[in-house]
Design an enzyme around this catalytic site. Structure first.
Site, PDB file in Angstrom:
ATOM      1  N   ASP A  67      43.886  39.074  27.867  1.00  0.00           N
ATOM      2  CA  ASP A  67      44.415  40.410  28.125  1.00  0.00           C
ATOM      3  C   ASP A  67      45.932  40.419  27.916  1.00  0.00           C
ATOM      4  O   ASP A  67      46.557  39.360  27.763  1.00  0.00           O
ATOM      5  CB  ASP A  67      44.033  40.910  29.533  1.00  0.00           C
ATOM      6  CG  ASP A  67      44.227  39.865  30.625  1.00  0.00           C
ATOM      7  OD1 ASP A  67      44.925  38.856  30.373  1.00  0.00           O
ATOM      8  OD2 ASP A  67      43.701  40.052  31.723  1.00  0.00           O
ATOM      9  N   ASN A 134      40.443  42.840  43.286  1.00  0.00           N
ATOM     10  CA  ASN A 134      39.417  43.892  43.263  1.00  0.00           C
ATOM     11  C   ASN A 134      38.229  43.483  42.393  1.00  0.00           C
ATOM     12  O   ASN A 134      37.373  44.301  42.086  1.00  0.00           O
ATOM     13  CB  ASN A 134      40.017  45.222  42.776  1.00  0.00           C
ATOM     14  CG  ASN A 134      40.463  45.156  41.318  1.00  0.00           C
ATOM     15  OD1 ASN A 134      40.445  44.099  40.696  1.00  0.00           O
ATOM     16  ND2 ASN A 134      40.877  46.279  40.772  1.00  0.00           N
ATOM     17  N   HIS A 136      38.382  42.307  39.258  1.00  0.00           N
ATOM     18  CA  HIS A 136      38.492  42.460  37.807  1.00  0.00           C
ATOM     19  C   HIS A 136      38.487  41.089  37.113  1.00  0.00           C
ATOM     20  O   HIS A 136      38.897  40.087  37.682  1.00  0.00           O
ATOM     21  CB  HIS A 136      39.702  43.315  37.386  1.00  0.00           C
ATOM     22  CG  HIS A 136      41.045  42.700  37.593  1.00  0.00           C
ATOM     23  ND1 HIS A 136      42.033  43.301  38.341  1.00  0.00           N
ATOM     24  CD2 HIS A 136      41.603  41.561  37.124  1.00  0.00           C
ATOM     25  CE1 HIS A 136      43.115  42.552  38.315  1.00  0.00           C
ATOM     26  NE2 HIS A 136      42.880  41.479  37.591  1.00  0.00           N
ATOM     27  N   GLU A 141      38.561  46.463  34.772  1.00  0.00           N
ATOM     28  CA  GLU A 141      38.685  46.979  36.130  1.00  0.00           C
ATOM     29  C   GLU A 141      37.327  47.485  36.617  1.00  0.00           C
ATOM     30  O   GLU A 141      36.379  47.580  35.834  1.00  0.00           O
ATOM     31  CB  GLU A 141      39.711  48.123  36.125  1.00  0.00           C
ATOM     32  CG  GLU A 141      41.144  47.661  35.830  1.00  0.00           C
ATOM     33  CD  GLU A 141      41.869  47.114  37.057  1.00  0.00           C
ATOM     34  OE1 GLU A 141      41.208  46.516  37.926  1.00  0.00           O
ATOM     35  OE2 GLU A 141      43.102  47.288  37.136  1.00  0.00           O
TER      36      GLU A 141
END
Ligand code: GLP
Length: 237
Positions: A67, A134, A136, A141
């Site tokens: 990423d 979270n 991801h 996401e």
């Protein structure tokens, strides 16, 4: 799923290195992703030391970025490319290892070219991923589509808080590009690394509860036929 509970930074890095080195020994010309963040820093230190003593080598491997932020005012400053250069150095940035950069671009042609490079490599042999608080993976996401490939994503508030603590909202990137869940789930093997502050919730969700849940993207990897999870043991105490 193979779960290695490692206690302390040294044990965590050692367990992650053992898994990566095993994959490289079995197939030196691996196509793999290597993540950024705090989690893999010990692994990268160990990897550099192991490569220096000739115990492991990425020279025949192809490294894909996982990423990258978009809209960084001073790119490459603060980018994941800069991170990888800093933490992996000669291990990856040498004359032999193939490194496929994920450029900070929202041009659909460039994103498609990245997918083409993944396809030409025959897909990923090994997806090494960290996990966000979270859940991801890469920057997939919550509620990312399972079929998604390389694309532009809006970063969640949770992620921005975790990655840019204390940084003015105006100075935080709002978007990123990421390899999609399709490529990570489709990788021949997955090495998931879970460590760090604020990760107890996601570690417990992944390892004590299980089951796929679109609001926690990393759960999509739990059913993978060749998944190794290295987790900081204290997160599960
Ligand atoms: C970042 C990256 C992920 C990384 C995750 C965890 O947002 N996009 O690839 O795995 O955060 O980071 P850390 O290891 O610092 O907790």
């Amino acid at each position: 799923m193979r779960v290695v509970r490692a206690r302390g930074e040294g044990a965590f890095a050692g367990a992650a290195l053992a898994s990566l080195a095993g994959a490289l020994a079995a197939r030196p010309d691996l196509a793999l992703t290597l993540p950024t963040g705090g989690t893999p820093q010990g692994l990268y230190r160990e990897l550099a030391a192991a490569q220096r003593r000739g115990a492991v080598s990425l020279e025949r491997a192809t490294v894909f970025m996982l990423d990258e932020y978009l809209d960084l005012a001073a790119y490459p400053e603060g980018s994941f490319l800069a991170y990888l250069r800093e933490h992996l150095g000669e291990v990856v940035f040498n004359d032999a290892t193939r490194f496929i950069p994920l450029e900070p671009s929202d041009d659909p042609a460039r994103l498609a070219a990245y997918d083409r490079a993944l396809d030409e490599a025959g897909g990923l042999d090994l997806a090494v991923v960290g996990v966000g608080r979270n859940g991801h993976v890469g920057f997939n996401e919550p509620h990312s589509p399972l079929a998604a490939r390389t694309r532009v994503v809006e970063l969640s508030e949770d992620t921005l808080e975790a990655n840019f603590p204390g940084v003015d909202r105006a100075r935080r990137p709002r978007r990123a590009v990421t390899v999609g869940l399709a490529d990570l789930v489709g990788a021949r093997a997955v090495l998931m690394l879970i460590a760090g502050e604020g990760k107890a919730g996601v570690a417990r969700r992944l390892l004590l509860e299980g089951g796929p849940d679109p609001s926690v993207p990393a759960t999509h990897l739990l059913g993978h036929r060749s998944l190794t999870v290295v987790v900081e043991a204290s997160l599960l105490d």
